[in-house]
Scaffold this motif. Structure first.
Motif, PDB file in Angstrom:
ATOM      1  N   GLY A  13       0.758  -1.276  -0.128  1.00  9.10           N
ATOM      2  CA  GLY A  13       0.086  -0.030  -0.081  1.00  9.10           C
ATOM      3  C   GLY A  13       0.800   1.394   0.009  1.00  9.10           C
ATOM      4  N   ALA A  14       1.899   1.542   0.813  1.00 10.03           N
ATOM      5  CA  ALA A  14       2.824   2.432   0.793  1.00 10.03           C
ATOM      6  C   ALA A  14       3.766   2.717  -0.453  1.00 10.03           C
ATOM      7  CB  ALA A  14       3.952   2.176   1.995  1.00 10.03           C
ATOM      8  N   ALA A  15       3.950   1.352  -1.209  1.00  9.59           N
ATOM      9  CA  ALA A  15       4.556   1.816  -2.345  1.00  9.59           C
ATOM     10  C   ALA A  15       3.596   2.236  -3.603  1.00  9.59           C
ATOM     11  CB  ALA A  15       5.241   0.342  -2.662  1.00  9.59           C
ATOM     12  N   THR A  16       2.342   1.815  -3.344  1.00 10.26           N
ATOM     13  CA  THR A  16       1.310   2.179  -4.202  1.00 10.26           C
ATOM     14  C   THR A  16       1.209   3.737  -4.372  1.00 10.26           C
ATOM     15  OG1 THR A  16       0.272  -0.155  -4.305  1.00 10.26           O
ATOM     16  CG2 THR A  16      -1.090   1.991  -4.992  1.00 10.26           C
ATOM     17  N   ALA A  17       1.011   4.250  -3.083  1.00  9.02           N
ATOM     18  CA  ALA A  17       0.882   5.614  -2.416  1.00  9.02           C
ATOM     19  C   ALA A  17       2.089   6.280  -3.317  1.00  9.02           C
ATOM     20  CB  ALA A  17       0.746   5.758  -1.240  1.00  9.02           C
ATOM     21  N   TYR A  18       3.290   5.948  -3.050  1.00  5.46           N
ATOM     22  CA  TYR A  18       4.467   6.489  -3.336  1.00  5.46           C
ATOM     23  C   TYR A  18       4.375   6.702  -5.001  1.00  5.46           C
ATOM     24  CZ  TYR A  18       9.393   7.650  -4.623  1.00  5.46           C
ATOM     25  OH  TYR A  18      10.586   8.241  -5.254  1.00  5.46           O
ATOM     26  N   THR A  21       1.594   9.000  -6.334  1.00  5.25           N
ATOM     27  CA  THR A  21       1.973  10.494  -6.123  1.00  5.25           C
ATOM     28  C   THR A  21       3.150  11.082  -6.941  1.00  5.25           C
ATOM     29  OG1 THR A  21       3.342   9.924  -4.303  1.00  5.25           O
ATOM     30  CG2 THR A  21       0.763  10.502  -3.756  1.00  5.25           C
ATOM     31  N   ALA A  22       4.168  10.266  -7.103  1.00  4.57           N
ATOM     32  CA  ALA A  22       5.371  10.421  -8.224  1.00  4.57           C
ATOM     33  C   ALA A  22       4.603  10.722  -9.380  1.00  4.57           C
ATOM     34  CB  ALA A  22       6.169   9.275  -8.033  1.00  4.57           C
ATOM     35  N   ARG A  23       3.742  10.417  -9.744  1.00  7.73           N
ATOM     36  CA  ARG A  23       3.074  10.692 -11.035  1.00  7.73           C
ATOM     37  C   ARG A  23       2.003  11.874 -10.929  1.00  7.73           C
ATOM     38  NH1 ARG A  23       1.740   4.647 -13.606  1.00  7.73           N
ATOM     39  NH2 ARG A  23       3.456   3.515 -12.718  1.00  7.73           N
ATOM     40  N   GLY A  24       2.042  12.574 -10.101  1.00 12.87           N
ATOM     41  CA  GLY A  24       1.155  13.630  -9.674  1.00 12.87           C
ATOM     42  C   GLY A  24      -0.392  13.374  -9.280  1.00 12.87           C
ATOM     43  N   THR A 147       9.403   5.290   5.030  1.00 17.13           N
ATOM     44  CA  THR A 147       9.938   6.235   3.974  1.00 17.13           C
ATOM     45  C   THR A 147       9.126   6.465   2.682  1.00 17.13           C
ATOM     46  OG1 THR A 147      12.139   5.429   4.773  1.00 17.13           O
ATOM     47  CG2 THR A 147      12.021   6.174   2.528  1.00 17.13           C
ATOM     48  N   LEU A 148       8.399   5.345   2.278  1.00  7.84           N
ATOM     49  CA  LEU A 148       7.639   5.536   1.214  1.00  7.84           C
ATOM     50  C   LEU A 148       6.471   6.379   1.450  1.00  7.84           C
ATOM     51  CD1 LEU A 148       7.514   1.814   0.108  1.00  7.84           C
ATOM     52  CD2 LEU A 148       8.477   3.651  -1.341  1.00  7.84           C
ATOM     53  N   LEU A 149       5.632   6.445   2.524  1.00  3.05           N
ATOM     54  CA  LEU A 149       4.716   7.428   3.080  1.00  3.05           C
ATOM     55  C   LEU A 149       5.241   8.580   3.059  1.00  3.05           C
ATOM     56  CD1 LEU A 149       2.391   5.019   5.362  1.00  3.05           C
ATOM     57  CD2 LEU A 149       2.051   5.509   2.979  1.00  3.05           C
ATOM     58  N   ASP A 150       6.359   8.956   3.598  1.00  2.00           N
ATOM     59  CA  ASP A 150       6.988  10.072   4.056  1.00  2.00           C
ATOM     60  C   ASP A 150       7.279  10.705   2.279  1.00  2.00           C
ATOM     61  OD1 ASP A 150       6.993  10.103   6.442  1.00  2.00           O
ATOM     62  OD2 ASP A 150       9.002   9.678   6.797  1.00  2.00           O
ATOM     63  N   LEU A 151       7.764   9.958   1.521  1.00  2.00           N
ATOM     64  CA  LEU A 151       8.063  10.557   0.193  1.00  2.00           C
ATOM     65  C   LEU A 151       6.752  10.850  -0.473  1.00  2.00           C
ATOM     66  CD1 LEU A 151      10.744   7.822  -0.908  1.00  2.00           C
ATOM     67  CD2 LEU A 151      10.979  10.408  -0.523  1.00  2.00           C
ATOM     68  N   ALA A 152       5.576   9.914  -0.389  1.00  2.00           N
ATOM     69  CA  ALA A 152       4.459  10.441  -1.039  1.00  2.00           C
ATOM     70  C   ALA A 152       3.808  11.671  -0.422  1.00  2.00           C
ATOM     71  CB  ALA A 152       3.337   9.255  -0.811  1.00  2.00           C
ATOM     72  N   ARG A 153       4.029  11.705   0.860  1.00  2.00           N
ATOM     73  CA  ARG A 153       3.400  12.839   1.581  1.00  2.00           C
ATOM     74  C   ARG A 153       4.079  14.444   1.278  1.00  2.00           C
ATOM     75  NH1 ARG A 153       1.624   9.761   6.611  1.00  2.00           N
ATOM     76  NH2 ARG A 153       4.039   9.482   6.945  1.00  2.00           N
ATOM     77  N   ALA A 154       5.411  14.203   0.783  1.00  3.84           N
ATOM     78  CA  ALA A 154       6.239  15.219   0.516  1.00  3.84           C
ATOM     79  C   ALA A 154       5.879  15.679  -0.953  1.00  3.84           C
ATOM     80  CB  ALA A 154       7.685  14.569   0.615  1.00  3.84           C
ATOM     81  N   THR A 155       4.974  14.977  -1.670  1.00  2.00           N
ATOM     82  CA  THR A 155       4.697  15.566  -3.043  1.00  2.00           C
ATOM     83  C   THR A 155       3.452  16.524  -2.714  1.00  2.00           C
ATOM     84  OG1 THR A 155       3.208  13.758  -3.308  1.00  2.00           O
ATOM     85  CG2 THR A 155       5.276  13.428  -4.080  1.00  2.00           C
ATOM     86  N   GLY A 156       2.707  16.437  -1.532  1.00  2.00           N
ATOM     87  CA  GLY A 156       1.636  17.296  -1.453  1.00  2.00           C
ATOM     88  C   GLY A 156       0.496  16.629  -1.881  1.00  2.00           C
ATOM     89  N   HIS A 157       0.633  15.320  -2.474  1.00  2.00           N
ATOM     90  CA  HIS A 157      -0.683  14.646  -3.234  1.00  2.00           C
ATOM     91  C   HIS A 157      -0.846  13.639  -2.184  1.00  2.00           C
ATOM     92  CE1 HIS A 157      -0.230  16.689  -6.865  1.00  2.00           C
ATOM     93  NE2 HIS A 157       0.938  16.645  -7.041  1.00  2.00           N
ATOM     94  N   ALA A 158      -0.451  13.514  -0.953  1.00  2.00           N
ATOM     95  CA  ALA A 158      -1.176  12.235  -0.077  1.00  2.00           C
ATOM     96  C   ALA A 158      -1.345  12.421   1.215  1.00  2.00           C
ATOM     97  CB  ALA A 158      -0.013  11.278  -0.271  1.00  2.00           C
TER      98      ALA A 158
END
Length: 379
Positions: A13-18, A21-24, A147-158
């Motif tokens: 799930g965390a990898a999916t979120a990342y 969000t990496a795709r906007g 880490t994956l969730l932090d990266l996802a949230r850092a995009t502002g999209h999660a």
């Protein structure tokens, strides 16, 4: 830009979120407890990363996954896989077949006879050829999830909603989905990705899946696995080993076991070992009790006495985790009418986490597909 719901904040799930969000894409992660909690399959700091599969597809997918792991580590500035090397042995492990696949795919390896292997790793007892591949290692699962969730949230999209138990997923008349919690809250989105691991069997009936898709799903078997940490005989004053320990898989006609250097949550002071699929079968994660049985403890102590002379055969830490198996241990990754299932991973999914996230994101956005054998209709 679309909004997606991800059910489950474990590795998949965390990898999916990342990946989304990496795709906007916008994502809401719904987690019934907390990310990487100890009631699921992604808790703790020690999971095996290995390339050895008697199936070329999976070995090729590990190679793809490792590139993604490296990208995540670089993005976060954090090491998530500690390289230890891995050994495979036992009279039904078929090391020659594994080595043939390594040759075809291009994975660095060597095959040693029992005497050579015993000289290199005197902490093990070998009675068959041993396959070694140096690029294997240990995944810090909990750190990876965060880490994956932090990266996802850092995009502002999660956003990640915790203590949020999904009670039902329904389709909106205007299109898309509504997920409703056990306390009556709701979240709406254009697609839903279910990465619920051992909770999936109990959730299937509440997802509104088409009957044909439901009936085509394989039977899911949830096991409460038991793992034991045993201390190193050659430990230094802090409990760390003076000898370098690889991960291992030992598959004999008598028993199928695996082990790896224990991680942070066990003080790095011992080898973590378990019998593969040795835990009791439960209906779903709802039925786990977290109990270690005396029968399994005795079995693994006896195993260590006979096969791991480098360990003190006395567990200093014990844990349970969930394996959610399909009959052939293949993954289930498929999409039907905007709802994606990413499960079950049959106890060997951790190493593929970032790739599973990419597969799920591809299906949710229509950007790509997955290996055909992972689809429900291929069964």
């Amino acid at each position: 830009m679309s909004h997606h719901i991800v059910i489950g904040a474990g590795l998949a799930g965390a990898a999916t979120a990342y990946a989304l969000t990496a795709r906007g894409e916008d994502v809401t992660v719904l987690e019934r407890h907390t990310p990487a909690n100890d009631r699921g399959s992604s808790h703790g700091s020690a999971r095996i990363f290995r390339y050895a599969y008697p199936d070329r597809l999976y070995t090729e997918l590990v190679v793809r996954s490792r590139d993604l792991w490296s990208a995540v580590e670089a993005a976060a500035g954090t090491e998530l896989i500690s390289v230890t090397g891995a050994i495979d042995h036992g009279d039904v492990r078929h090391t020659a077949e594994l080595a043939e696949i390594f040759d075809a795919v291009g994975v660095d390896h060597e095959v040693l006879d029992p005497a050579q292997a015993s000289e290199r790793w005197p902490q093990f007892a070998f009675d068959t050829e041993v396959l070694f591949h140096p690029d294997a290692g240990v995944i810090d699962a909990e750190t990876t999830v965060n880490t994956l969730l932090d990266l996802a949230r850092a995009t502002g999209h999660a956003r990640v909603l915790t203590d949020w138990t999904v009670a039902e997923v329904t389709r909106r008349s205007a299109g898309g989905f509504r997920a409703t919690s056990a306390t009556g809250e709701s979240v709406e989105a254009e697609s839903v990705i279910v990465a619920a691991g051992g909770w999936l069997p109990a959730l299937l009936g509440a997802l509104g899946l088409p009957e044909g898709f439901l009936s085509a799903l394989p039977r899911f078997e949830v096991r409460q696995e038991q793992a034991f940490h045993m201390p190193y005989r050659d430990a230094d004053e802090s409990g760390l080993p003076r000898t370098r320990w690889p991960t291992f898989i030992h598959k004999s006609s008598e028993i199928f076991t695996y082990g790896l250097p224990g991680g942070r949550d066990a003080g790095f002071a011992g080898q973590k070992l378990a019998q593969f699929n040795g835990g009791r079968v439960i209906d779903s994660a709802l039925d786990q009790d977290g109990q270690i049985t005396e029968e399994m403890r005795t079995r693994m102590i006896d195993y260590a006495k006979r096969h791991l002379p480098g360990l003190v055969p006395e567990p200093y830490a014990e844990t349970t985790c969930l394996f959610t198996n399909t009959p052939n241990e293949d993954f289930v990754i498929d999409e039907v009418d905007g709802l994606v299932i990413v499960s079950a991973c049959s106890g060997h999914g951790a190493k593929f986490a970032p790739l599973l996230g990419e597969f799920a994101a591809d299906l949710a956005t229509g950007a790509g597909g997955v290996p055909e054998r992972f689809r429900v209709g291929a069964r």
